[in-house]
Design an enzyme around this catalytic site. Structure first.
Site, PDB file in Angstrom:
ATOM      1  N   ASN A 179      28.180  26.020  62.158  1.00 15.74           N
ATOM      2  CA  ASN A 179      28.176  27.078  63.170  1.00 15.74           C
ATOM      3  C   ASN A 179      29.116  26.789  64.346  1.00 15.74           C
ATOM      4  O   ASN A 179      29.576  27.719  65.008  1.00 15.74           O
ATOM      5  CB  ASN A 179      26.729  27.252  63.680  1.00 15.74           C
ATOM      6  CG  ASN A 179      26.656  28.030  64.975  1.00 15.74           C
ATOM      7  OD1 ASN A 179      26.759  29.252  64.982  1.00 15.74           O
ATOM      8  ND2 ASN A 179      26.499  27.312  66.085  1.00 15.74           N
ATOM      9  N   ALA A 180      29.422  25.513  64.609  1.00 18.69           N
ATOM     10  CA  ALA A 180      30.245  25.159  65.779  1.00 18.69           C
ATOM     11  C   ALA A 180      31.561  25.938  65.746  1.00 18.69           C
ATOM     12  O   ALA A 180      32.226  26.004  64.712  1.00 18.69           O
ATOM     13  CB  ALA A 180      30.522  23.660  65.799  1.00 18.69           C
TER      14      ALA A 180
ATOM     15  N   ASP B  33      41.477  32.905  73.152  1.00 15.97           N
ATOM     16  CA  ASP B  33      42.179  34.162  72.894  1.00 15.97           C
ATOM     17  C   ASP B  33      43.463  34.315  73.715  1.00 15.97           C
ATOM     18  O   ASP B  33      43.496  33.963  74.896  1.00 15.97           O
ATOM     19  CB  ASP B  33      41.263  35.356  73.205  1.00 15.97           C
ATOM     20  CG  ASP B  33      40.012  35.386  72.327  1.00 15.97           C
ATOM     21  OD1 ASP B  33      39.903  34.562  71.409  1.00 15.97           O
ATOM     22  OD2 ASP B  33      39.155  36.259  72.566  1.00 15.97           O
TER      23      ASP B  33
ATOM     24  N   GLY C 193      44.642  39.616  70.013  1.00 14.92           N
ATOM     25  CA  GLY C 193      44.397  38.427  70.848  1.00 14.92           C
ATOM     26  C   GLY C 193      43.723  37.297  70.099  1.00 14.92           C
ATOM     27  O   GLY C 193      43.365  36.274  70.689  1.00 14.92           O
ATOM     28  N   GLN C 194      43.534  37.470  68.780  1.00 13.33           N
ATOM     29  CA  GLN C 194      42.774  36.456  68.044  1.00 13.33           C
ATOM     30  C   GLN C 194      43.466  36.021  66.743  1.00 13.33           C
ATOM     31  O   GLN C 194      42.790  35.802  65.737  1.00 13.33           O
ATOM     32  CB  GLN C 194      41.370  36.984  67.725  1.00 13.33           C
ATOM     33  CG  GLN C 194      40.499  37.152  68.973  1.00 13.33           C
ATOM     34  CD  GLN C 194      39.012  37.179  68.643  1.00 13.33           C
ATOM     35  OE1 GLN C 194      38.600  37.848  67.721  1.00 13.33           O
ATOM     36  NE2 GLN C 194      38.214  36.438  69.399  1.00 13.33           N
TER      37      GLN C 194
ATOM     38  N   TYR D 206      41.882  32.661  65.958  1.00 14.63           N
ATOM     39  CA  TYR D 206      40.460  32.753  65.601  1.00 14.63           C
ATOM     40  C   TYR D 206      40.296  33.475  64.250  1.00 14.63           C
ATOM     41  O   TYR D 206      39.556  33.015  63.373  1.00 14.63           O
ATOM     42  CB  TYR D 206      39.748  33.510  66.713  1.00 14.63           C
ATOM     43  CG  TYR D 206      38.249  33.575  66.612  1.00 14.63           C
ATOM     44  CD1 TYR D 206      37.450  32.494  66.977  1.00 14.63           C
ATOM     45  CD2 TYR D 206      37.619  34.732  66.170  1.00 14.63           C
ATOM     46  CE1 TYR D 206      36.065  32.573  66.903  1.00 14.63           C
ATOM     47  CE2 TYR D 206      36.244  34.819  66.089  1.00 14.63           C
ATOM     48  CZ  TYR D 206      35.466  33.740  66.459  1.00 14.63           C
ATOM     49  OH  TYR D 206      34.090  33.824  66.379  1.00 14.63           O
TER      50      TYR D 206
ATOM     51  N   GLY E 230      28.981  40.299  63.765  1.00 20.27           N
ATOM     52  CA  GLY E 230      29.692  41.176  64.698  1.00 20.27           C
ATOM     53  C   GLY E 230      29.411  40.641  66.091  1.00 20.27           C
ATOM     54  O   GLY E 230      29.118  39.453  66.262  1.00 20.27           O
TER      55      GLY E 230
ATOM     56  N   ILE F  16      27.648  39.283  69.040  1.00 18.26           N
ATOM     57  CA  ILE F  16      26.332  38.710  69.332  1.00 18.26           C
ATOM     58  C   ILE F  16      26.352  38.241  70.791  1.00 18.26           C
ATOM     59  O   ILE F  16      27.328  37.617  71.228  1.00 18.26           O
ATOM     60  CB  ILE F  16      26.020  37.497  68.414  1.00 18.26           C
ATOM     61  CG1 ILE F  16      26.158  37.858  66.923  1.00 18.26           C
ATOM     62  CG2 ILE F  16      24.637  36.927  68.724  1.00 18.26           C
ATOM     63  CD1 ILE F  16      25.108  38.770  66.363  1.00 18.26           C
TER      64      ILE F  16
END
Ligand SMILES: NC(=O)c1ccc[n+]([C@@H]2O[C@H](COP(=O)([O-])OP(=O)(O)OC[C@H]3O[C@@H](n4cnc5c(N)ncnc54)[C@H](O)[C@@H]3O)[C@@H](O)[C@H]2O)c1
Length: 248
Positions: free
Chosen positions: A91-92, A97, A151-152, A155, A186, A188
């Site tokens: 999960n880490a 961005d 912007g990602q 990511y 989505g 959270i």
């Protein structure tokens, strides 16, 4: 409720946010031991103490998942202490961005190193023991951003890589009683969401079908299912958990 009473579980990035709720979910569902791993050692120890005041169900461990040697040493210690690991939740994660034409190399590198290589490092430690014990559950936290987001680039690339890795490792491991799945959350409501400027966040909220962000508990419930014995035939899946903001 699920029965995790014979299961040792590792959750990375468990100090806060989604990881904290995942750890809490496993504790509530009776897990034998929940290893709460985070690079913020102080905070993860505090969180573990809040969720498990007696300290009988949890083990808080400081570890930077992007550091291969640190991860190796940490899991060696865990195998010595616990004997086996049944469930790994990767999960880490971080976001840094920026529009790609303004993004530094460091912003790109750090996100891939934590989000993708962090998961790889942990999987490398558990995969052979899981094959030997003919049992394992791996749940990787991806993101709906993997479909592309302004912007990602960093990511989105890290999360898309997680999905390809997940599907492939699932195919390699299926005959050994191991399932490998990913979840694409989505929006959270966590600190990570709050890194988005307020006016932009407001606009995104207005565009959501449910007109609200998801909660960390809602996300954790899906992780618990994929980690359970009941999900034995769910393998190599990328589950979108987004309140219909992104659908498959
Ligand atoms: N919040 C959202 O809307 C959302 C949406 C999609 C996906 N996600 C993903 O969910 C996961 C959790 O996100 P969150 O919103 O709870 O974020 P968060 O920032 O609240 O928590 C992330 C946790 O990971 C830890 N961490 C960061 N880098 C680490 C490292 N190198 N080693 C060990 N621990 C590290 C942090 O200390 C923190 O405790 C991330 O992978 C994120 O990409 C979040």
């Amino acid at each position: 409720m699920y029965d995790f009473s014979l299961k040792n579980v590792v959750v990375t990035g468990a100090a806060q946010g989604i990881g904290r709720s995942i750890a809490e979910g496993f504790i509530k569902n009776g897990a034998k031991c929940v290893v709460m791993l985070d690079y913020n050692g102080e905070k993860v120890a505090e969180t573990a103490k809040t969720l498990d005041p007696e300290g009988v169900r949890t083990l808080a461990v400081k570890c930077d998942v992007s550091n291969r040697d640190e991860v190796h040493e940490t899991f060696q210690m865990l195998y010595e202490k616990l004997g086996r690991i049944d469930v790994l939740v990767n999960n880490a994660g971080i976001n840094r961005d920026a529009m790609f034409h303004k993004m530094t190399y460091e912003q790109m590198r750090s996100v891939i190193e934590v989000n993708f290589f962090g998961m790889v490092h942990c999987c490398m430690e558990v995969i052979q023991p899981m094959r030997d014990q003919n049992y394992g559950r791996i749940v990787n936290i991806s993101s709906t951003s993997q479909h592309g987001n302004v912007g990602q680039t960093n990511y989105a690339a890290s999360k898309a890589a997680i999905n390809g890795f997940t599907r492939s490792l699932a195919k390699e491991s299926a005959r050994k009683g191991i399932t490998v799945n990913a979840i694409e959350p989505g929006y959270i409501d966590t600190d990570m969401l709050r890194t988005i400027p307020a006016e932009k966040l407001e606009a995104r909220l207005a565009g959501l079908p449910a007109q609200r962000f998801g909660t960390t508990d809602e996300l954790a419930n899906s992780v618990l299912f994929l980690a359970s014995d009941e999900a034995s035939w769910v393998n190599g899946n990328i589950m979108i958990v987004s309140g219909a903001s992104v659908t498959s």
